[in-house]
Design a protein around this motif. Sequence first.
Motif, PDB file in Angstrom:
ATOM      1  N   UNK A 133       7.799   9.315   0.291  1.00  0.00           N
ATOM      2  CA  UNK A 133       6.265   8.481  -0.340  1.00  0.00           C
ATOM      3  C   UNK A 133       6.544   7.664   1.267  1.00  0.00           C
ATOM      4  N   UNK A 134       5.737   6.769   1.280  1.00  0.00           N
ATOM      5  CA  UNK A 134       5.083   5.694   2.746  1.00  0.00           C
ATOM      6  C   UNK A 134       4.819   4.516   2.133  1.00  0.00           C
ATOM      7  N   UNK A 135       5.657   3.827   2.406  1.00  0.00           N
ATOM      8  CA  UNK A 135       5.005   2.235   1.887  1.00  0.00           C
ATOM      9  C   UNK A 135       4.474   1.445   2.826  1.00  0.00           C
ATOM     10  N   UNK A 146      16.539  -1.296  -5.117  1.00  0.00           N
ATOM     11  CA  UNK A 146      16.572  -2.753  -6.167  1.00  0.00           C
ATOM     12  C   UNK A 146      15.502  -0.906  -6.646  1.00  0.00           C
ATOM     13  N   UNK A 147      14.340  -1.101  -6.111  1.00  0.00           N
ATOM     14  CA  UNK A 147      13.135  -0.403  -6.935  1.00  0.00           C
ATOM     15  C   UNK A 147      12.216   0.758  -6.127  1.00  0.00           C
ATOM     16  N   UNK A 148      11.961   0.736  -5.136  1.00  0.00           N
ATOM     17  CA  UNK A 148      11.421   1.994  -4.454  1.00  0.00           C
ATOM     18  C   UNK A 148      12.165   3.258  -3.672  1.00  0.00           C
ATOM     19  N   UNK A 154      12.218   9.339   1.900  1.00  0.00           N
ATOM     20  CA  UNK A 154      11.731  11.049   1.340  1.00  0.00           C
ATOM     21  C   UNK A 154      13.601  11.399   0.569  1.00  0.00           C
ATOM     22  N   UNK A 178       0.756  -1.549  -0.440  1.00  0.00           N
ATOM     23  CA  UNK A 178      -0.353   0.313  -0.195  1.00  0.00           C
ATOM     24  C   UNK A 178       1.116   1.156   0.329  1.00  0.00           C
ATOM     25  N   UNK A 230      17.058  -4.445   0.248  1.00  0.00           N
ATOM     26  CA  UNK A 230      16.688  -4.660  -0.994  1.00  0.00           C
ATOM     27  C   UNK A 230      16.341  -4.172  -1.460  1.00  0.00           C
ATOM     28  N   UNK A 231      14.618  -4.651  -1.614  1.00  0.00           N
ATOM     29  CA  UNK A 231      13.415  -4.553  -2.338  1.00  0.00           C
ATOM     30  C   UNK A 231      13.599  -2.139  -2.409  1.00  0.00           C
ATOM     31  N   UNK A 262       9.476   5.024   5.162  1.00  0.00           N
ATOM     32  CA  UNK A 262       9.395   6.308   4.427  1.00  0.00           C
ATOM     33  C   UNK A 262      10.772   6.303   3.360  1.00  0.00           C
ATOM     34  N   UNK A 309       1.492   5.106   0.504  1.00  0.00           N
ATOM     35  CA  UNK A 309       0.186   6.395   0.920  1.00  0.00           C
ATOM     36  C   UNK A 309       1.592   7.661   1.108  1.00  0.00           C
TER      37      UNK A 309
END
Lengths: 80, 80
Positions: B40-42, B64-66, B8, A37, B60-61, B6, A39
């Motif tokens: 952003x917040x995931x 690589x992606x976020x 930033x 999700x 890791x994620x 988070x 946010x």
Amino acid sequence: MKVKVIVTLKKSVLDPQGTVIKQALNGMGYNNVKDVRQGKFFEINIDEKDQKSAEEKTEEMCKKLLTNLVIEDYKIIETQ
Amino acid sequence: MKVKVIVTLKKSVLDPQGTVIKQALNGMGYNNVKDVRQGKFFEINIDEKDQKSAEEKTEEMCKKLLTNLVIEDYKIIETQ
């Protein structure tokens, strides 16, 4: 004081952006990711000495500008 | 486990979106708002029993992606 706020979609609201991120992660081999999700995060630097009133002001701002209360929730996670 | 992250912008990177929010808040009468930074917040729901390995996978994620590590930082704020 610095107030940190997280704004998230309500549980009942679909999050297509999060779904795409989940699919991307699965595609990269992270098959144990079941859900993502997304946010928003805000760090608000407010000229207040008092923690309580800084948080109250921030709640007001969340209600008036930062959050769409129909579909989103906000949460103050830290004040320092 | 649910891992909350988070993302930033780095301190040295300009945040025009945050600046616009600050100006909007000032315009609404919140003159003691000195600065706003947006991020952003995931919330990642990962099928792992072990907290440490869930956090390692999440890092890791993030790499690589976020997160765009050139201009952004990430931080795991909660694992449950």
